[in-house]
Design an enzyme around this catalytic site. Structure first.
Site, mmCIF file in Angstrom:
data_model
loop_
_atom_site.group_PDB
_atom_site.id
_atom_site.type_symbol
_atom_site.label_atom_id
_atom_site.label_comp_id
_atom_site.label_asym_id
_atom_site.label_seq_id
_atom_site.Cartn_x
_atom_site.Cartn_y
_atom_site.Cartn_z
ATOM 1 C CE1 TYR A 142 8.286 27.739 41.367
ATOM 2 C CE2 TYR A 142 8.433 25.525 42.232
ATOM 3 C CZ TYR A 142 8.013 26.822 42.364
ATOM 4 O OH TYR A 142 7.333 27.198 43.475
ATOM 5 C CE LYS A 192 4.743 43.096 36.666
ATOM 6 N NZ LYS A 192 3.868 43.998 37.459
ATOM 7 C CG ASP A 224 1.109 43.824 39.635
ATOM 8 O OD1 ASP A 224 0.461 43.329 38.686
ATOM 9 O OD2 ASP A 224 1.651 44.940 39.565
ATOM 10 C CG ASP A 248 4.704 28.248 44.853
ATOM 11 O OD1 ASP A 248 4.147 27.335 45.472
ATOM 12 O OD2 ASP A 248 5.674 28.887 45.299
ATOM 13 C CG ASP A 252 1.036 28.978 49.582
ATOM 14 O OD1 ASP A 252 0.789 27.903 48.997
ATOM 15 O OD2 ASP A 252 1.896 29.099 50.473
HETATM 16 C C1 IPM Z 1 3.838 23.679 46.299
HETATM 17 C C2 IPM Z 1 5.091 23.802 47.123
HETATM 18 C C3 IPM Z 1 6.271 23.336 46.273
HETATM 19 C C4 IPM Z 1 6.353 24.261 45.065
HETATM 20 C C5 IPM Z 1 7.614 23.262 46.999
HETATM 21 C C6 IPM Z 1 7.542 22.392 48.230
HETATM 22 C C7 IPM Z 1 8.722 22.811 46.097
HETATM 23 O O1 IPM Z 1 5.241 25.105 47.584
HETATM 24 O O2 IPM Z 1 3.499 22.578 45.867
HETATM 25 O O3 IPM Z 1 3.177 24.709 46.103
HETATM 26 O O4 IPM Z 1 6.941 25.355 45.163
HETATM 27 O O5 IPM Z 1 5.819 23.912 44.018
HETATM 28 MG MG MG Z 2 3.607 26.377 47.169
#
Ligand code: IPM
Ligand code: MG
Length: 357
Positions: A142, A192, A224, A248, A252
């Protein structure tokens, strides 16, 4: 009994709706436990772009730094998608994380018994899942340089750099081990290392740090494989520590074990002011309709109490009230199940407050 200054950044989309519930909850807790919480709102993301042209105005940085904790809603939306990368709402969020030195992002994924049927996975797979993802937040892909897009035509080149210094790996590894010490003393480091040099360094440093935590059982997993194992057998995990981009994506994925991304809270700590935000985005498609699930924000308030303000009793009270709310069959649309009662954002927030005990 204390006095606390809380910064609030509503942001965009459903951000304002869920923030309102977080603020109401803190006010209710203040009354019950004799604390005084004062709230100051700051701009970031699309709302800040519209008002000032900058996704992270200096006044926001200064104000947040002077407060005791930050509650953050969500940012972004189609309106700002075509701006240059460094002018997008997301750039403001990333800069804020960096400005606050919030390098450790804790993302718990807990499957409540009441919600085992809300997950798209089989109940027997997800029941009892309780994972803490510790994501490095201020480095890696990032933030690495060089980055950009260069050249023209078919030879146009886009590039980002995944880079970690040993010191950055060491400090996030320590957060991982400390977190594991407070839980079941199992830590899985995700990388990785079979392909990426930066991951080999990650693994080497994590192993070095592990010598200071002989009680913790450390394992390593390629990202992975981890993505696969998370849906195959999530209960094998307790604490996961990983870099920014892997964290990240995996967080999710982990959120979906719980039935909805609307359930997942997060705490970003490591700097002087903790930063507490739901992991869901701004969900522009449902903004302003009272459909948003406030439980991720309510969970973020719980984390603010626990990790930021060190008010454990109050944090436990919030956790218990959320459990009770779900046990009583109250749901928002995203986690709705047969036989339950569907509430809007405000009613769900109120239901949790009523159950604070
Ligand atoms: C998160 C979000 C953020 C990230 C975005 C909105 C920049 O996806 O907090 O996970 O990628 O960190
Ligand atoms: Mg995110």
């Amino acid at each position: 009994m204390g006095s606390y200054t809380i910064s609030v950044i509503h942001g965009d989309g459903i951000g304002p709706e869920v923030c309102a519930e977080g603020v109401r909850l803190l006010e209710a807790l203040g009354q019950r436990y004799g604390h005084s919480f004062s709230f100051t709102e700051y701009l970031a993301g699309g709302a800040a772009i519209d008002a000032t042209g900058d996704p992270l105005p200096q006044a926001t940085i200064d104000g947040v730094k002077a407060s005791d904790a930050l509650l953050f809603g969500a940012i972004g939306g189609p309106k700002w998608e075509n701006l240059p990368q460094d002018k997008k709402p997301e750039a403001g969020l990333l800069r804020l994380r960096k400005e606050l030195g919030a390098f450790a992002n804790l993302r718990p994924a807990i499957v409540f018994d009441e919600l085992v049927d809300a997950s798209t996975l089989k109940p027997e797979v997800v029941r009892g899942t309780d994972i803490m993802v510790v994501r490095e937040l201020t480095g890696g892909l990032y933030f690495g340089t060089p980055r950009g897009v260069e050249g023209s035509g078919a030879s146009r080149k886009g590039f980002n750099t995944m880079v970690y210094e040993a010191s950055e790996i060491e400090r996030i590894a320590r957060v991982g081990f400390e977190t594991a010490m407070l839980r079941s003393k199992k830590l899985c480091s995700v990388d990785k290392a079979n392909v990426l040099d930066v991951s080999q360094l990650w693994r080497d440093v994590v192993i070095e740090v592990s010598k200071d935590y002989p009680e913790v059982t450390l394992s390593h997993m390629y990202v992975d494989n981890c993505a696969m194992q998370l849906i195959r057998d999530p209960k094998q995990f307790d604490v996961i520590v990983t870099g920014n981009i892997f964290g990240d994506i995996l967080s999710d994925e982990a959120s979906q074990l719980t039935g909805s991304i609307g359930m997942l809270a997060s705490a970003s700590v490591g700097g002087p002011v903790g930063f507490f935000e739901p992991i869901h985005g701004s969900a522009p498609d449902i903004a302003g309709q009272g459909k948003a699930n406030p439980l991720a924000m309510i969970g973020s308030v719980e984390m603010a109490l626990r990790y930021g303000l060190k008010l454990e009793t109050e944090a436990d009270a919030v956790a218990a009230a959320v459990k009770k709310t779900l046990a009583d069959g109250l749901r928002t649309g995203d986690i709705m199940q047969p036989g339950c009662t569907q509430l809007d954002t405000q009613a769900m927030g109120a239901a949790v407050i009523e159950r604070l005990g």
